[in-house]
Design a protein around this motif. Sequence first.
Motif, short mmCIF file in Angstrom:
data_model
loop_
_atom_site.label_atom_id
_atom_site.label_comp_id
_atom_site.label_asym_id
_atom_site.label_seq_id
_atom_site.Cartn_x
_atom_site.Cartn_y
_atom_site.Cartn_z
N LEU A 119 -4.30 -10.11 0.17
CA LEU A 119 -5.27 -11.14 0.55
C LEU A 119 -4.51 -12.34 1.10
O LEU A 119 -3.59 -12.86 0.45
N PHE B 148 -9.17 -11.79 -6.52
CA PHE B 148 -8.33 -10.71 -6.00
C PHE B 148 -7.09 -10.54 -6.86
O PHE B 148 -6.58 -9.43 -7.02
N LEU C 89 -12.47 -6.51 -0.36
CA LEU C 89 -11.35 -6.88 -1.22
C LEU C 89 -10.81 -5.66 -1.96
O LEU C 89 -9.58 -5.48 -2.07
#
Length: 391
Positions: free
Chosen positions: A296, A307, A290
């Motif tokens: 994402l 995120f 991440l």
Amino acid sequence: MKNILKKILPKQILKFIIKLRMGNYYYLFNLFPINKNKIVFSNYYGKGYGDNGKYICNEIIENKYNYELIWLTNKSIIDKANFPKQVTPVKYKSFRGLYELATAGIWIDNCRKMFYPPKKSKQHYIQTWHGGIALKQIEKDVENKLSEGYIISAKEDSKIADTFISNSEFCTDMYRNSFWYNGVIKEFGSPRCDILLEKTEKINEKIKDYFKIDNNNKILIYAPTFRADGNLDVYDVNFNELLNSLEKKFLGKWTILVRLHPNLSNKSNFIKYDKNIINASQYDDMYELLAASDILLTDYSSTMFEFAITYKPVILYTKDIEEYKKDRNFYFDIYSLPFPIAENNSYLLEEIENFQLEEYKSKIKNFFKDIGMLEKGTASQNVVEYIRKEI
């Protein structure tokens, strides 16, 4: 056979059998003294060096604090997982594992403890949980969806826990209302999310080197959750069209990392991979992936909220909203979230084409204010200081 036993055995006998299988009656370990400087970690019932425990461990190691660090891990990966030399891996669900737990001053876990000896009054159990802010309802809120055995063990886990770690006012309320828990809650943030708020040049280099990605490429990570019925049809993202759309909107070259949920990772070959679409489902640390990613793409996973603390784009690809809601339902109206939502590939391309970063950032800021988001990048430090000074 399990269902038959549940029907014919009284609840107290069933509870006894469950606790016996979990190691809860190994009182012989009371003969051994507690080492107050020993910490035993468990991650997803025996997974490797990752999640919140990893970052708490790293904080201890970097500061050279005097703790014995034990990690309970599955036999199949005990020699493969990448543990620091200061961490001793011990087989999960083993007699040795019970001994280490019985003699440790502190337990740290991110899931309900399913295998442990009787906890002593001088031991401290920290539950970091693995979900943080949740979209889909969990624990007590879906009690009718959970097995009797899980409910018994979950209630017992909350009973023996001394401290829960929260990353938001929303999460704190969820623990109070849904986790059968009335103990101490520390709003420290999630240790695993610290890496998302750090300068990530080294992590970018590490990930791109590991997957042989060109240093100039940008990364989209596709990280959906699993479906209770095992349906794979919902993961039908057209990755080639997606790559073209990303290059047109955001310019430059792009690589897609596919990170499937652990319940799906062993079936990851249903997706066609190549040099630009890479299977990252077996990579040790989701949060390093991440941290190295620029966008994402997910569906109902709680990673959307984590995120988003980077203010990088999160896009939801949700083919089966109504069907999914029937299984778990949501804590939020999904359409009220600050993330673009696409229910098919055509809409996904449209959402990318029409994406406005500043408008998105404003929505994220307001959403985090509403839920009392507390992530500051110092959670690992906060937890370790709590261990050193208060426990």
